[in-house]
Design a protein around this motif. Sequence first.
Motif, mmCIF file in Angstrom:
data_model
loop_
_atom_site.group_PDB
_atom_site.id
_atom_site.type_symbol
_atom_site.label_atom_id
_atom_site.label_comp_id
_atom_site.label_asym_id
_atom_site.label_seq_id
_atom_site.Cartn_x
_atom_site.Cartn_y
_atom_site.Cartn_z
ATOM 1 N N GLN A 174 20.091 -44.397 -28.023
ATOM 2 C CA GLN A 174 20.719 -43.818 -27.048
ATOM 3 C C GLN A 174 21.788 -43.374 -27.567
ATOM 4 N N SER A 175 22.365 -43.348 -28.734
ATOM 5 C CA SER A 175 23.529 -42.576 -29.191
ATOM 6 C C SER A 175 23.014 -41.132 -29.445
ATOM 7 N N VAL A 176 21.955 -40.940 -29.666
ATOM 8 C CA VAL A 176 21.379 -39.550 -30.054
ATOM 9 C C VAL A 176 20.668 -38.917 -29.028
ATOM 10 N N LYS A 207 20.007 -49.265 -28.932
ATOM 11 C CA LYS A 207 21.667 -48.712 -28.959
ATOM 12 C C LYS A 207 21.650 -47.575 -30.144
ATOM 13 N N GLY A 208 21.190 -47.570 -31.163
ATOM 14 C CA GLY A 208 21.047 -46.273 -32.000
ATOM 15 C C GLY A 208 20.465 -45.359 -31.506
ATOM 16 N N TRP A 219 25.653 -55.545 -26.465
ATOM 17 C CA TRP A 219 25.448 -54.361 -25.696
ATOM 18 C C TRP A 219 24.363 -54.074 -25.051
ATOM 19 N N CYS A 244 21.415 -41.900 -37.508
ATOM 20 C CA CYS A 244 20.247 -41.269 -36.668
ATOM 21 C C CYS A 244 20.622 -40.140 -36.210
#
Length: 294
Positions: A272-274, A269-270, A14, A220
Amino acid sequence: MRRRIAIVTDDPGWHGARLRQALARRGFEAVFTSLNGGRLQTSASPPVVLPGFEDDLPAGVFVRGIQGGTLEQLILRLDLLHACEALGVPLYNPPRAIELSVDKGIASLLLSRAEVPTPPTWVTAQRDEALAIAARELAAGHWLVSKPLFGSQGEGVERHRDLASLEALQPAGGVYYLQRFVGIDPPEDYRVFVIGDRVIAAMRRCGVEWRTNVARGGRCEAVALEEMPVQLALEVARILGMRYAGVDLLRDGEGRWWVIEVNGIPAWKGLQSVCEVDVTEMLIQDFLSGIVSF
């Protein structure tokens, strides 16, 4: 000018895809390369050869991962980065910053010397010494955490409430890294992401166990931090010479902030998800600022 960028990774995934897209939008080609296949040479040009860059040096190097191996293999991989830097190739992060963050022992010492609040830590190769330290800490009512000197994502990290669990502990690579446990229940900590001279985003990680790593099922959630932890994260990145960093903070039951770990090759990545900001875009903007003027 050269328009080809080396992204050092053995598993692009990713993060690699996002970096490639962000570079392409700015007219740069991303080439995934492994330090495992690199070499130094003094009788030919270029003096540093990375896979995909046999004839010329890259315009810049974005380090996304360094594969493990023997001591000699690790030294060669870091030598390749140091050599690129010595030849004027911008590196992100610089190799010295990566070395300091990967080695938890020297990072803990440097931060403590700079009066950054970090839990008391001991690093030793002597088993008797490690058990004596543990016995003293446990007798004083403190739990301990043992960690590999090199490692990430919670691998090999254990919590100890009694001496019996420590007596069964096998040292990672012949070294004991012990740190006083300052966690809370339910478990949570904070990942603060620094780029350049500012914190661009932060998240709270809530664990399904006492470890909160996303790789271990941690949840997260976005969070706005107060001034104290923001300044702590910026100071940590400055001390260790990082252009970007993932700084892990914890707030104990008495409201005190502690720096637990620092990552010089952080995943996002984590995060960016929040969060609403595009972390990859901000990373590439800062990285390329050392190569071209916008």
